[in-house]
Design a protein around this motif. Structure first.
Motif, PDB file in Angstrom:
ATOM      1  N   MET A   1       0.968  -0.877  -0.164  1.00 21.85           N
ATOM      2  CA  MET A   1      -0.208  -0.297   0.353  1.00 21.85           C
ATOM      3  C   MET A   1       0.801   1.045  -0.207  1.00 21.85           C
ATOM      4  SD  MET A   1      -3.322  -1.052  -0.331  1.00 21.85           S
ATOM      5  CE  MET A   1      -4.127  -2.200  -0.126  1.00 21.85           C
ATOM      6  N   GLN A   2       2.040   1.042  -0.215  1.00 19.80           N
ATOM      7  CA  GLN A   2       3.171   2.112  -0.283  1.00 19.80           C
ATOM      8  C   GLN A   2       2.786   3.254  -1.165  1.00 19.80           C
ATOM      9  OE1 GLN A   2       6.449   2.381  -1.930  1.00 19.80           O
ATOM     10  NE2 GLN A   2       6.630   4.307  -0.495  1.00 19.80           N
ATOM     11  N   GLN A   3       2.509   2.968  -2.352  1.00 24.40           N
ATOM     12  CA  GLN A   3       2.503   2.792  -3.633  1.00 24.40           C
ATOM     13  C   GLN A   3       1.117   4.285  -3.564  1.00 24.40           C
ATOM     14  OE1 GLN A   3       0.277   1.182  -6.754  1.00 24.40           O
ATOM     15  NE2 GLN A   3      -0.020  -0.744  -5.988  1.00 24.40           N
ATOM     16  N   PHE A   4       0.129   4.191  -2.534  1.00 25.23           N
ATOM     17  CA  PHE A   4      -1.035   4.881  -2.723  1.00 25.23           C
ATOM     18  C   PHE A   4      -0.476   6.197  -1.074  1.00 25.23           C
ATOM     19  CE2 PHE A   4      -3.220   0.882  -3.807  1.00 25.23           C
ATOM     20  CZ  PHE A   4      -2.960   2.010  -4.929  1.00 25.23           C
ATOM     21  N   HIS A 109      -7.275   7.088  -5.116  1.00 26.09           N
ATOM     22  CA  HIS A 109      -7.788   9.020  -3.446  1.00 26.09           C
ATOM     23  C   HIS A 109      -9.113   8.403  -3.585  1.00 26.09           C
ATOM     24  CE1 HIS A 109      -4.036   9.140  -0.842  1.00 26.09           C
ATOM     25  NE2 HIS A 109      -3.876   8.236  -2.524  1.00 26.09           N
ATOM     26  N   ILE A 110      -9.403   8.187  -2.152  1.00 27.31           N
ATOM     27  CA  ILE A 110     -11.320   8.366  -2.636  1.00 27.31           C
ATOM     28  C   ILE A 110     -11.279   9.701  -2.900  1.00 27.31           C
ATOM     29  CG2 ILE A 110     -11.348   8.278   0.185  1.00 27.31           C
ATOM     30  CD1 ILE A 110     -14.184   7.098  -2.524  1.00 27.31           C
ATOM     31  N   ILE A 111     -10.978  10.558  -1.538  1.00 20.76           N
ATOM     32  CA  ILE A 111     -11.529  12.104  -1.269  1.00 20.76           C
ATOM     33  C   ILE A 111     -11.207  12.862  -2.896  1.00 20.76           C
ATOM     34  CG2 ILE A 111      -8.806  12.524  -0.812  1.00 20.76           C
ATOM     35  CD1 ILE A 111     -11.479  14.296   0.824  1.00 20.76           C
ATOM     36  N   VAL A 112     -10.226  12.579  -3.267  1.00 22.03           N
ATOM     37  CA  VAL A 112     -10.278  13.032  -5.265  1.00 22.03           C
ATOM     38  C   VAL A 112     -11.546  12.712  -5.734  1.00 22.03           C
ATOM     39  CG1 VAL A 112      -8.648  13.106  -7.301  1.00 22.03           C
ATOM     40  CG2 VAL A 112      -8.062  12.914  -5.131  1.00 22.03           C
ATOM     41  N   THR A 113     -12.030  11.708  -6.237  1.00 24.61           N
ATOM     42  CA  THR A 113     -13.686  10.786  -7.059  1.00 24.61           C
ATOM     43  C   THR A 113     -14.652  11.329  -5.823  1.00 24.61           C
ATOM     44  OG1 THR A 113     -13.159   8.860  -5.513  1.00 24.61           O
ATOM     45  CG2 THR A 113     -11.683   9.175  -8.176  1.00 24.61           C
ATOM     46  N   LEU A 114     -14.097  11.771  -4.781  1.00 21.95           N
ATOM     47  CA  LEU A 114     -15.357  11.769  -4.276  1.00 21.95           C
ATOM     48  C   LEU A 114     -15.857  13.439  -4.094  1.00 21.95           C
ATOM     49  CD1 LEU A 114     -17.495  11.046  -1.621  1.00 21.95           C
ATOM     50  CD2 LEU A 114     -16.537  12.025  -0.251  1.00 21.95           C
ATOM     51  N   ILE A 115     -14.523  14.385  -4.613  1.00 19.87           N
ATOM     52  CA  ILE A 115     -14.801  15.620  -4.147  1.00 19.87           C
ATOM     53  C   ILE A 115     -15.272  15.820  -5.650  1.00 19.87           C
ATOM     54  CG2 ILE A 115     -13.331  18.297  -5.035  1.00 19.87           C
ATOM     55  CD1 ILE A 115     -11.725  16.802  -2.430  1.00 19.87           C
ATOM     56  N   MET A 116     -14.825  15.104  -6.820  1.00 21.66           N
ATOM     57  CA  MET A 116     -15.615  15.158  -8.336  1.00 21.66           C
ATOM     58  C   MET A 116     -16.421  14.851  -8.493  1.00 21.66           C
ATOM     59  SD  MET A 116     -12.561  14.456 -10.912  1.00 21.66           S
ATOM     60  CE  MET A 116     -11.676  12.799 -10.494  1.00 21.66           C
ATOM     61  N   ARG A 171     -16.258   4.191  -7.514  1.00 20.62           N
ATOM     62  CA  ARG A 171     -16.480   2.844  -8.237  1.00 20.62           C
ATOM     63  C   ARG A 171     -14.874   3.465  -8.564  1.00 20.62           C
ATOM     64  NH1 ARG A 171     -20.607   4.494 -11.335  1.00 20.62           N
ATOM     65  NH2 ARG A 171     -22.029   2.767 -10.833  1.00 20.62           N
ATOM     66  N   LEU A 172     -14.931   4.589  -9.377  1.00 20.02           N
ATOM     67  CA  LEU A 172     -13.662   5.127 -10.153  1.00 20.02           C
ATOM     68  C   LEU A 172     -12.365   4.645  -9.187  1.00 20.02           C
ATOM     69  CD1 LEU A 172     -11.769   6.388 -11.794  1.00 20.02           C
ATOM     70  CD2 LEU A 172     -12.269   8.454 -11.052  1.00 20.02           C
ATOM     71  N   PHE A 173     -12.631   4.878  -7.949  1.00 18.92           N
ATOM     72  CA  PHE A 173     -11.668   4.697  -6.482  1.00 18.92           C
ATOM     73  C   PHE A 173     -11.139   3.951  -6.480  1.00 18.92           C
ATOM     74  CE2 PHE A 173     -12.008   3.829  -1.834  1.00 18.92           C
ATOM     75  CZ  PHE A 173     -10.645   3.572  -2.011  1.00 18.92           C
ATOM     76  N   ALA A 174     -12.542   2.616  -6.525  1.00 24.68           N
ATOM     77  CA  ALA A 174     -12.364   1.071  -6.211  1.00 24.68           C
ATOM     78  C   ALA A 174     -11.271   0.826  -6.810  1.00 24.68           C
ATOM     79  CB  ALA A 174     -13.616   0.470  -5.504  1.00 24.68           C
ATOM     80  N   ASN A 175     -11.921   0.775  -8.523  1.00 28.67           N
ATOM     81  CA  ASN A 175     -11.497   0.518  -9.646  1.00 28.67           C
ATOM     82  C   ASN A 175      -9.779   0.447  -9.467  1.00 28.67           C
ATOM     83  OD1 ASN A 175     -12.840  -0.976 -11.677  1.00 28.67           O
ATOM     84  ND2 ASN A 175     -14.233   0.156 -10.881  1.00 28.67           N
ATOM     85  N   MET A 177      -7.874   1.803  -7.042  1.00 32.25           N
ATOM     86  CA  MET A 177      -6.998   0.976  -6.222  1.00 32.25           C
ATOM     87  C   MET A 177      -6.509  -0.317  -6.685  1.00 32.25           C
ATOM     88  SD  MET A 177      -7.456   0.755  -1.589  1.00 32.25           S
ATOM     89  CE  MET A 177      -8.371  -0.080  -2.324  1.00 32.25           C
ATOM     90  N   ALA A 178      -7.774  -0.974  -6.320  1.00 32.68           N
ATOM     91  CA  ALA A 178      -7.702  -2.546  -6.426  1.00 32.68           C
ATOM     92  C   ALA A 178      -6.806  -3.306  -7.929  1.00 32.68           C
ATOM     93  CB  ALA A 178      -9.009  -2.883  -7.451  1.00 32.68           C
ATOM     94  N   GLY A 179      -6.696  -2.576  -9.004  1.00 31.76           N
ATOM     95  CA  GLY A 179      -6.460  -2.711  -9.585  1.00 31.76           C
ATOM     96  C   GLY A 179      -4.610  -2.924  -9.726  1.00 31.76           C
ATOM     97  N   HIS A 180      -4.338  -1.454  -8.876  1.00 25.09           N
ATOM     98  CA  HIS A 180      -2.861  -1.396  -8.398  1.00 25.09           C
ATOM     99  C   HIS A 180      -2.360  -2.482  -7.524  1.00 25.09           C
ATOM    100  CE1 HIS A 180      -3.280   2.447 -10.829  1.00 25.09           C
ATOM    101  NE2 HIS A 180      -2.166   2.396 -11.587  1.00 25.09           N
ATOM    102  N   THR A 181      -3.069  -2.441  -6.814  1.00 26.27           N
ATOM    103  CA  THR A 181      -2.922  -3.536  -5.163  1.00 26.27           C
ATOM    104  C   THR A 181      -2.929  -4.812  -5.940  1.00 26.27           C
ATOM    105  OG1 THR A 181      -4.679  -2.205  -4.308  1.00 26.27           O
ATOM    106  CG2 THR A 181      -4.002  -4.247  -3.310  1.00 26.27           C
ATOM    107  N   MET A 182      -3.398  -5.241  -7.502  1.00 24.92           N
ATOM    108  CA  MET A 182      -3.404  -6.607  -7.544  1.00 24.92           C
ATOM    109  C   MET A 182      -1.998  -6.629  -8.390  1.00 24.92           C
ATOM    110  SD  MET A 182      -6.132  -8.696  -8.568  1.00 24.92           S
ATOM    111  CE  MET A 182      -6.884  -8.504 -10.149  1.00 24.92           C
ATOM    112  N   LEU A 183      -1.677  -5.584  -8.846  1.00 27.87           N
ATOM    113  CA  LEU A 183      -0.833  -5.436  -9.877  1.00 27.87           C
ATOM    114  C   LEU A 183       0.394  -5.704  -9.320  1.00 27.87           C
ATOM    115  CD1 LEU A 183      -0.784  -2.836 -12.688  1.00 27.87           C
ATOM    116  CD2 LEU A 183      -0.217  -5.483 -12.868  1.00 27.87           C
ATOM    117  N   LYS A 184       0.636  -4.554  -7.257  1.00 29.05           N
ATOM    118  CA  LYS A 184       1.861  -5.160  -6.640  1.00 29.05           C
ATOM    119  C   LYS A 184       1.919  -6.331  -5.810  1.00 29.05           C
ATOM    120  CE  LYS A 184       3.511  -3.644  -3.028  1.00 29.05           C
ATOM    121  NZ  LYS A 184       4.377  -2.464  -2.450  1.00 29.05           N
ATOM    122  N   VAL A 185       0.228  -6.791  -5.882  1.00 18.40           N
ATOM    123  CA  VAL A 185       0.597  -8.316  -4.881  1.00 18.40           C
ATOM    124  C   VAL A 185       1.273  -8.831  -6.244  1.00 18.40           C
ATOM    125  CG1 VAL A 185      -1.069 -10.977  -4.479  1.00 18.40           C
ATOM    126  CG2 VAL A 185      -1.418  -8.245  -3.164  1.00 18.40           C
TER     127      VAL A 185
END
Lengths: 239, 191
Positions: A1-4, A109-116, A171-175, A177-185
């Motif tokens: 999770m360091q990448q986030f 980041h949820i805060i970015v997508t949430l603001i948009m 939707r955007l945030f989770a997609n 994050m999940a993608g990048h986490t998967m790549l990291k794993v």
């Protein structure tokens, strides 16, 4: 999770007790915006009748978004075209820049997508009330529903309307994050399985990168098209 | 294969433990939320303004220009096509007229030529007839003259011969009369 993780770059900017420091998130927002502007500048610099590649891509993105808007929200949504175009490009480029190794994904980041999403939600609601006044509330009361079910349906409609910003942002945030986490794993598997067993997760990693690029584009598209749909609800009130 | 799978599962377990150790999601740490919001709004506003005021009108101009150019070119092409068709028709008409004219000129020149030839022929014939008449007259005159001169010549020849043979001079008038008589008798045989 360091990448986030968000880290401060440069001096701490503190305005009336609020920390507004320039961070790596801010840096990649600026990079994405700069790349968009560079791309559009090069794409619109030469006014050729037969376009070169960059001009063709810029014009294709223009017609792509224009068609998306006219298909979902009709001609009334024309004034909002620059906003939706900017939104689409920003989300798309943030996602794509985030695909580069060692970069930061702004949209994860949820805060970015949430603001948009909140901005879109509030703007659409205001537009709806400006265009239709209190008649806009009829969006919660679908026509052709039996009177018995009407209170229930209305409550459901209100909940679904209010959950729009949440669903849009999550939707955007989770997609992302999940993608990048998967790549990291999978990347972690490659390292821990070593030269003998690492090939399988490595091939997965390659395939996932392709998938993530697709997801990056798709989520930008979904984000923009849902904005168009919400805008359509506000502009053309027909339920 | 089974051993490989178990190995994989083991590593998943290790990795998840590793991730758990990294503690939570950085997204939910509110330290930089305000900063992110602020920079997002700032960057996006700048992006939106530059796109809506500068880039989109330019791209739209490009697209409109191209559409207009294509429309114009198509219109021009149609116009030229119509023009060329009209010109072709005109050309055909001119060609047809020219053919007709050629036939007419040909016919006219033939007839004038025929007339000319006819008139020339006639005048020639007249002249020839005249010449023939003149020649005939001349011939007849020559005939007449030749008779009298022949008579004179033959008279003198006769008197000379007689003189040489007999030595007497004969009366010229009697010789003349005889010659005339003979010539009158025999003349028609030769002339």
């Amino acid at each position: 999770m360091q990448q986030f993780t968000v880290q401060r770059i440069g001096p701490e900017i503190n305005i009336v007790g609020v920390d507004l420091s320039f961070t790596n998130a801010s840096l990649f927002m600026v990079i994405s915006a700069a790349v968009i502007m560079l791309f559009l500048f090069l794409g619109s610099k030469e006014k050729k009748v037969i376009p070169n590649k960059l001009q063709l891509i810029a014009e294709m993105s223009y017609t792509f978004v224009a068609k998306m808007i006219s298909d979902t929200a009709g001609s009334k949504a024309r004034p909002y075209f620059p906003f939706i175009f900017s939104l689409f490009m920003f989300v798309l480029f943030c996602n794509m820049v985030g695909m580069l190794p060692y970069s930061f994904t702004v949209t994860s980041h949820i805060i970015v997508t949430l603001i948009m999403a909140l901005f879109i939600f509030i703007a659409v609601t205001i537009i709806g009330f400006i265009k239709h006044g209190f008649k806009y509330l009829s969006i919660f009361v679908p026509s052709g529903v039996p009177a018995v079910l009407l209170p229930l349906i209305t409550i459901i409609e209100i909940i679904s309307y209010l959950s729009r910003p949440v669903s849009l942002s999550v939707r955007l945030f989770a997609n992302m994050m999940a993608g990048h986490t998967m790549l990291k794993v999978f990347g972690g598997f490659v390292v821990s399985l070593g030269i003998l067993g690492g090939w399988l997760p490595l091939s997965f990693s390659v395939a996932l990168t392709g998938l993530e690029i697709l997801v990056a584009f798709l989520q930008a598209y979904v984000f923009a098209i849902l904005t168009c749909i919400y805008l359509n609800d506000a502009l053309n009130l027909h339920h | 294969m089974k051993s490989f799978l178990s190995l994989l599962i083991a590593f998943v377990a290790i990795n998840t433990e590793l991730f758990a150790a990294e503690a939570g999601m950085p997204q939910l740490d509110p330290t930089y939320w305000a900063s992110q919001a602020f920079w997002l709004i700032l960057v996006f506003t700048i992006l939106y303004i530059s796109i809506s005021k500068f880039y989109l009108p330019k791209i739209k101009d490009n697209l409109d220009n191209r559409e207009n150019k294509i429309k114009e070119d198509l219109e021009n092409a149609n116009k030229f096509k119509e023009e060329s068709e009209a010109k072709l028709k005109e050309y055909d008409l001119i060609l047809e007229n020219a053919k007709k004219e050629v036939l007419k000129i040909h016919f006219e020149s033939k007839s004038t030529l025929d007339k000319d030839i006819q008139s020339k022929k006639e005048s020639m014939e007249k002249e020839i007839e005249k010449e023939i008449l003149k020649a005939q007259k001349e011939i007849s005159e020559l005939k007449k003259n030749s008779i009298s001169s022949i008579q004179i010549i033959s008279g003198s020849i006769v008197s000379n011969i007689i003189e040489n043979i007999s030595g007497d001079k004969l009366n010229e008038s009697s010789i003349k009369a005889t010659v005339e008589d003979v010539s009158k008798k025999n003349m028609n045989k030769f002339l």
